[in-house]
Design an enzyme around this catalytic site. Structure first.
Site, PDB file in Angstrom:
ATOM      1  N   ASP A   8       0.828  -1.216   0.000  1.00 41.89           N
ATOM      2  CA  ASP A   8       0.000   0.000   0.000  1.00 41.89           C
ATOM      3  C   ASP A   8       0.857   1.259   0.000  1.00 41.89           C
ATOM      4  O   ASP A   8       0.416   2.302   0.468  1.00 41.89           O
ATOM      5  CB  ASP A   8      -0.890   0.027   1.259  1.00 41.89           C
ATOM      6  CG  ASP A   8      -2.017  -0.994   1.214  1.00 41.89           C
ATOM      7  OD1 ASP A   8      -2.376  -1.428   0.111  1.00 41.89           O
ATOM      8  OD2 ASP A   8      -2.545  -1.344   2.280  1.00 41.89           O
ATOM      9  N   ASP A  58      -6.341  -7.624  -4.321  1.00 39.96           N
ATOM     10  CA  ASP A  58      -7.418  -7.215  -3.404  1.00 39.96           C
ATOM     11  C   ASP A  58      -8.213  -6.057  -4.015  1.00 39.96           C
ATOM     12  O   ASP A  58      -8.005  -4.897  -3.644  1.00 39.96           O
ATOM     13  CB  ASP A  58      -6.759  -6.813  -2.072  1.00 39.96           C
ATOM     14  CG  ASP A  58      -7.737  -6.298  -1.037  1.00 39.96           C
ATOM     15  OD1 ASP A  58      -8.924  -6.665  -1.095  1.00 39.96           O
ATOM     16  OD2 ASP A  58      -7.304  -5.524  -0.162  1.00 39.96           O
ATOM     17  N   LEU A  59      -9.113  -6.380  -4.970  1.00 42.71           N
ATOM     18  CA  LEU A  59      -9.882  -5.318  -5.628  1.00 42.71           C
ATOM     19  C   LEU A  59     -11.302  -5.200  -5.071  1.00 42.71           C
ATOM     20  O   LEU A  59     -12.042  -4.307  -5.448  1.00 42.71           O
ATOM     21  CB  LEU A  59      -9.918  -5.558  -7.150  1.00 42.71           C
ATOM     22  CG  LEU A  59      -8.554  -5.602  -7.843  1.00 42.71           C
ATOM     23  CD1 LEU A  59      -8.728  -5.796  -9.348  1.00 42.71           C
ATOM     24  CD2 LEU A  59      -7.746  -4.341  -7.573  1.00 42.71           C
ATOM     25  N   ILE A  61     -14.250  -6.599  -5.578  1.00 44.78           N
ATOM     26  CA  ILE A  61     -15.186  -6.293  -6.671  1.00 44.78           C
ATOM     27  C   ILE A  61     -16.638  -6.483  -6.185  1.00 44.78           C
ATOM     28  O   ILE A  61     -16.929  -7.403  -5.427  1.00 44.78           O
ATOM     29  CB  ILE A  61     -14.892  -7.188  -7.897  1.00 44.78           C
ATOM     30  CG1 ILE A  61     -13.404  -7.087  -8.259  1.00 44.78           C
ATOM     31  CG2 ILE A  61     -15.740  -6.795  -9.089  1.00 44.78           C
ATOM     32  CD1 ILE A  61     -12.970  -8.058  -9.340  1.00 44.78           C
ATOM     33  N   ASP A  63     -20.679  -6.030  -7.817  1.00 43.63           N
ATOM     34  CA  ASP A  63     -21.568  -5.601  -8.901  1.00 43.63           C
ATOM     35  C   ASP A  63     -22.695  -6.621  -9.074  1.00 43.63           C
ATOM     36  O   ASP A  63     -22.773  -7.590  -8.305  1.00 43.63           O
ATOM     37  CB  ASP A  63     -20.746  -5.438 -10.206  1.00 43.63           C
ATOM     38  CG  ASP A  63     -21.260  -4.274 -11.042  1.00 43.63           C
ATOM     39  OD1 ASP A  63     -22.486  -4.202 -11.256  1.00 43.63           O
ATOM     40  OD2 ASP A  63     -20.446  -3.432 -11.473  1.00 43.63           O
ATOM     41  N   ILE A  64     -23.531  -6.432 -10.079  1.00 44.23           N
ATOM     42  CA  ILE A  64     -24.602  -7.394 -10.356  1.00 44.23           C
ATOM     43  C   ILE A  64     -23.973  -8.682 -10.907  1.00 44.23           C
ATOM     44  O   ILE A  64     -22.826  -8.665 -11.374  1.00 44.23           O
ATOM     45  CB  ILE A  64     -25.647  -6.815 -11.346  1.00 44.23           C
ATOM     46  CG1 ILE A  64     -24.972  -6.424 -12.667  1.00 44.23           C
ATOM     47  CG2 ILE A  64     -26.360  -5.629 -10.719  1.00 44.23           C
ATOM     48  CD1 ILE A  64     -25.968  -6.047 -13.761  1.00 44.23           C
ATOM     49  N   THR A  67     -22.051  -8.833 -14.445  1.00 46.68           N
ATOM     50  CA  THR A  67     -20.913  -7.899 -14.493  1.00 46.68           C
ATOM     51  C   THR A  67     -19.810  -8.347 -13.535  1.00 46.68           C
ATOM     52  O   THR A  67     -18.619  -8.279 -13.861  1.00 46.68           O
ATOM     53  CB  THR A  67     -21.383  -6.475 -14.113  1.00 46.68           C
ATOM     54  OG1 THR A  67     -22.568  -6.189 -14.860  1.00 46.68           O
ATOM     55  CG2 THR A  67     -20.341  -5.432 -14.392  1.00 46.68           C
ATOM     56  N   THR A 117     -12.623  -4.303   8.382  1.00 45.04           N
ATOM     57  CA  THR A 117     -12.109  -4.260   9.761  1.00 45.04           C
ATOM     58  C   THR A 117     -12.008  -2.834  10.306  1.00 45.04           C
ATOM     59  O   THR A 117     -11.687  -2.644  11.470  1.00 45.04           O
ATOM     60  CB  THR A 117     -10.727  -4.945   9.842  1.00 45.04           C
ATOM     61  OG1 THR A 117      -9.953  -4.530   8.717  1.00 45.04           O
ATOM     62  CG2 THR A 117     -10.850  -6.442   9.826  1.00 45.04           C
ATOM     63  N   ARG A 177      -1.946  -6.183  14.199  1.00 46.55           N
ATOM     64  CA  ARG A 177      -0.852  -5.380  14.734  1.00 46.55           C
ATOM     65  C   ARG A 177       0.003  -6.371  15.515  1.00 46.55           C
ATOM     66  O   ARG A 177      -0.262  -6.655  16.688  1.00 46.55           O
ATOM     67  CB  ARG A 177      -1.404  -4.239  15.606  1.00 46.55           C
ATOM     68  CG  ARG A 177      -2.200  -3.198  14.786  1.00 46.55           C
ATOM     69  CD  ARG A 177      -1.295  -2.491  13.784  1.00 46.55           C
ATOM     70  NE  ARG A 177      -1.985  -1.540  12.904  1.00 46.55           N
ATOM     71  CZ  ARG A 177      -2.371  -1.806  11.658  1.00 46.55           C
ATOM     72  NH1 ARG A 177      -2.191  -3.015  11.133  1.00 46.55           N
ATOM     73  NH2 ARG A 177      -2.928  -0.869  10.916  1.00 46.55           N
TER      74      ARG A 177
HETATM   75  O1  C5P Z   1      -1.865  -1.041   7.151  1.00 41.02           O
HETATM   76  P1  C5P Z   1      -2.798  -2.123   7.561  1.00 41.02           P
HETATM   77  O2  C5P Z   1      -2.103  -3.324   8.179  1.00 41.02           O
HETATM   78  O3  C5P Z   1      -3.956  -1.617   8.383  1.00 41.02           O
HETATM   79  O4  C5P Z   1      -3.400  -2.639   6.152  1.00 41.02           O
HETATM   80  C1  C5P Z   1      -4.477  -3.522   6.043  1.00 41.02           C
HETATM   81  C2  C5P Z   1      -4.737  -3.808   4.605  1.00 41.02           C
HETATM   82  O5  C5P Z   1      -5.831  -4.729   4.529  1.00 41.02           O
HETATM   83  C3  C5P Z   1      -5.138  -2.608   3.761  1.00 41.02           C
HETATM   84  O6  C5P Z   1      -4.595  -2.821   2.465  1.00 41.02           O
HETATM   85  C4  C5P Z   1      -6.652  -2.673   3.711  1.00 41.02           C
HETATM   86  O7  C5P Z   1      -7.169  -2.155   2.499  1.00 41.02           O
HETATM   87  C5  C5P Z   1      -6.897  -4.168   3.759  1.00 41.02           C
HETATM   88  N1  C5P Z   1      -8.205  -4.589   4.280  1.00 41.02           N
HETATM   89  C6  C5P Z   1      -8.647  -4.240   5.541  1.00 41.02           C
HETATM   90  N2  C5P Z   1      -9.869  -4.679   5.993  1.00 41.02           N
HETATM   91  C7  C5P Z   1     -10.626  -5.459   5.227  1.00 41.02           C
HETATM   92  C8  C5P Z   1     -10.173  -5.826   3.941  1.00 41.02           C
HETATM   93  C9  C5P Z   1      -8.932  -5.378   3.511  1.00 41.02           C
HETATM   94  O8  C5P Z   1      -7.942  -3.553   6.267  1.00 41.02           O
HETATM   95  N3  C5P Z   1     -11.759  -5.943   5.687  1.00 41.02           N
END
Ligand code: C5P
Length: 226
Positions: A8, A58-59, A61, A63-64, A67, A117, A177
């Site tokens: 990221d 991790d996109l 996605i 939609d209907i 699609t 989250t 963390r």
């Molecule tokens: O920096 P950090 O450890 O918080 O990054 C968490 C990553 O997980 C980010 O890329 C965030 O977009 C992704 N994510 C998330 N919660 C979700 C799905 C994906 O934090 N439910």
């Protein structure tokens, strides 16, 4: 349990520098929306050229059914090992995706996003009018019924999801963390031992790794604990 490192960072070069720094380690890389929209397949190719890393695109996605399935077929053509969509697209949409992808000789793993989250209980209730845990369990059962491989959820839902579906149904848990670092914008946060105790299959770690002075050392510490 596998460690998935979130790519990221702010540029292609800083993402690639992180990939190179982690060369040889048993980690997956997660390419999120910003990196993919900016760098696209160039980043996927650069990762493959660096080492034999697995990639989670991790996109999220949403939609209907038609699609969504069309889009998932396009991402399944990329050299990635795992993709995801939103469980709230529903049973018909997720089933359509899996019917299409299962008719191929190879397909990536497919995960469904349940509740982000970053949601607090109050924020979630405001939008979905349900408590997080029961909504997440229901979404996971629907995803399982559609033939999806697993879900993205918080650590605190991982074990209840396995009880409500099966222990083979994968859970990928962001909001980790590892050693008590800052929560940042995450709300439902856990450390490594909690992730282990809750049978998380993949943990996603972003800022605690890429913002560290020595990202490789942090990854090595995480890998030795998992
Ligand atoms: O920096 P950090 O450890 O918080 O990054 C968490 C990553 O997980 C980010 O890329 C965030 O977009 C992704 N994510 C998330 N919660 C979700 C799905 C994906 O934090 N439910």
């Amino acid at each position: 349990m596998k460690l998935c490192v979130a790519l990221d960072t702010a540029s292609f070069n800083t993402n690639l520098a992180l990939v190179k720094e982690l060369k040889g380690l048993d980690v997956w890389f997660k390419i999120g929306l910003r990196s993919y929209l900016r760098d696209g397949v160039k980043l996927i190719d650069a990762i493959h050229q660096t080492d034999d890393f697995k990639i989670f695109l991790d996109l999220k996605i949403h939609d209907i059914p038609n699609t969504l399935a069309d889009a998932c077929e396009v991402v399944a053509n990329l050299e990635v090992d795992m993709i995801n969509l939103h469980a709230s697209a529903g049973l018909a949409a997720m089933s359509e995706v899996m019917n299409r992808l299962n008719s191929r000789p190879h397909r990536p793993l497919v995960l469904a996003v349940t509740a982000l989250t970053s949601f607090s209980e109050d924020e979630f209730k405001n939008i979905y009018n349900q408590d997080i845990k029961s909504a997440v369990i229901k979404m996971s059962q629907t995803a399982n019924q559609a033939g999806i491989d697993g879900v993205v959820c918080s650590v605190f839902e991982s074990l209840p999801i396995k009880y409500a579906t099966s222990k083979e149904f994968l859970t990928l848990t962001p909001g980790i963390r590892p050693f008590g670092e800052a929560f940042d914008d995450q709300k439902r946060v856990a450390d490594l031992s909690t992730a282990k105790a809750n049978l998380s299959d993949f943990i996603v770690v972003g800022r605690p790794i890429y913002k560290a002075q020595n990202p490789r050392e942090v990854c090595e510490r995480i890998l030795s604990e998992i």
